[in-house]
Design an enzyme around this catalytic site. Structure first.
Site, PDB file in Angstrom:
ATOM      1  N   ASN A   1      -3.880   6.233   3.294  1.00 31.75           N
ATOM      2  CA  ASN A   1      -3.402   6.042   2.095  1.00 31.75           C
ATOM      3  C   ASN A   1      -1.855   7.139   2.201  1.00 31.75           C
ATOM      4  O   ASN A   1      -2.283   8.225   2.337  1.00 31.75           O
ATOM      5  CB  ASN A   1      -4.111   6.022   1.253  1.00 31.75           C
TER       6      ASN A   1
ATOM      7  N   ASP B   1      -5.007   0.321  -6.352  1.00 31.59           N
ATOM      8  CA  ASP B   1      -5.643   1.479  -5.949  1.00 31.59           C
ATOM      9  C   ASP B   1      -6.224   2.984  -7.382  1.00 31.59           C
ATOM     10  O   ASP B   1      -4.819   2.763  -8.156  1.00 31.59           O
ATOM     11  CB  ASP B   1      -5.013   2.417  -5.064  1.00 31.59           C
TER      12      ASP B   1
HETATM   13  P1  13P Z   1       0.182  11.224  -1.373  1.00 27.93           P
HETATM   14  O1  13P Z   1       0.681  10.922  -2.293  1.00 27.93           O
HETATM   15  O2  13P Z   1      -0.793  12.211  -1.129  1.00 27.93           O
HETATM   16  O3  13P Z   1       0.088   9.854   0.130  1.00 27.93           O
HETATM   17  O4  13P Z   1      -1.622  10.064  -1.227  1.00 27.93           O
HETATM   18  C1  13P Z   1      -2.095   8.474  -1.385  1.00 27.93           C
HETATM   19  C2  13P Z   1      -3.214   7.842  -1.655  1.00 27.93           C
HETATM   20  O5  13P Z   1      -4.217   8.245  -1.578  1.00 27.93           O
HETATM   21  C3  13P Z   1      -3.120   7.202  -2.483  1.00 27.93           C
HETATM   22  O6  13P Z   1      -4.412   6.198  -3.118  1.00 27.93           O
END
Ligand code: 13P
Length: 285
Positions: free
Chosen positions: A231, A83
């Site tokens: 996400n 990610d």
């Molecule tokens: P948040 O921490 O706002 O849930 O975002 C997570 C995210 O987009 C990981 O790529």
């Protein structure tokens, strides 16, 4: 099953108008929570890790081994996803050891440079049947070491998105429509017209980053408008750490990780269950 790419699971979600949750994990405990909960709810699962988790904290070999155990133990589709990786060589390294899903985040560069970096990763990843997500536009907020101020956030342009997907052959696209990483300072407003226009012009699955601290009905509406991957990181970290803090307040002399981690896992499990409900991904397998 073995570790999968996100291809089939996202295309099925796109066809059936739900979203696959991508939960950010940091260690064995958080991985166990997301996997066990997804299994109990028969939901597909994307286990996500940022470079600060995978490269710096745990090590890609450990993370991959944990995901492999999870995938062989539970008969639901499980992907392990890189990610917000910005370093192409790190992505190639992790694909070489068995990761089959990645995000190359070149969103800080201009359009042409973003395209050329993403193309490079797509060409490499597709040789291994791995899937690639990219981001166009720029989300505000903080994701581990990645910090974008509100004034630097840029919404995704639908025509650019169509050209970007066509030229890069990327498998999924993260769109900037008003979400931000982490907690929000003011009211969250999502640009659904923009999302609809992007959906009309782009055929690949669309991804919503920064879904923590966003009202459930907004996330559900985004899914009904074509978001296929949601996400979540911050909303899992907070209940986990609050429960551990409460445990230490009550047991100041505690020193057994198996004891103080357990309330964290239990608290996180409740929110994982809830997010799976919001994504509409339960009982899909
Ligand atoms: P948040 O921490 O706002 O849930 O975002 C997570 C995210 O987009 C990981 O790529």
């Amino acid at each position: 099953m073995s570790i999968l790419s996100t291809r089939e699971m996202l295309l099925k979600a796109q066809r059936e108008y739900y979203a696959v949750p991508a939960f950010n994990i940091h260690n064995l405990e958080t991985l166990q929570v997301v996997v066990e909960t997804a299994f109990e709810m028969r939901s597909p699962l994307i286990i996500a890790g940022t470079p600060s988790t995978i490269t710096e904290y745990a090590g890609p070999d450990y993370v991959k081994a944990m995901a492999e155990v999870a995938a062989s133990k539970y008969d639901i589709p499980i992907a392990i996803h890189l990610d917000h990786f910005e370093d192409v060589n790190e992505i190639k390294r992790d694909i070489n050891i068995g990761f089959r899903s990645c995000m190359i985040d070149a969103s800080k560069y201009d359009f042409e440079k973003n395209i050329s970096i993403v193309k490079d990763v797509v060409e490499y990843a597709h040789r291994f049947d791995a899937t690639v997500e990219a981001e166009l536009g720029k989300l505000g907020g903080r994701e581990d070491d990645l910090v974008i101020s509100e004034k630097d956030a840029i919404y995704t342009n639908p025509d650019d998105a169509a050209e970007f997907v066509k030229r890069t052959k990327v498998d999924s696209l993260a769109v900037a429509i008003g979400t931000a990483h982490g907690l929000y300072k003011g009211e969250v407003k999502l640009d659904f017209n923009r999302l609809k226009e992007i959906r009309d012009k782009v055929s690949v699955p669309l991804v919503l980053h920064g879904a923590s601290d966003v009202a459930d009905d907004l996330v559900k509406k985004a899914i009904s408008f074509g978001i296929c991957k949601v996400n979540v990181a911050t909303d899992l970290k907070i209940p986990f750490s609050n429960a551990v803090k409460r445990y230490f307040e009550k047991n100041p002399d505690a020193n057994d990780p198996r004891k103080y981690m357990t309330p964290g896992k239990e608290a996180m499990k409740e929110i994982v269950k809830h997010k799976i409900q919001v994504c509409g991904s339960a009982n899909r397998y």
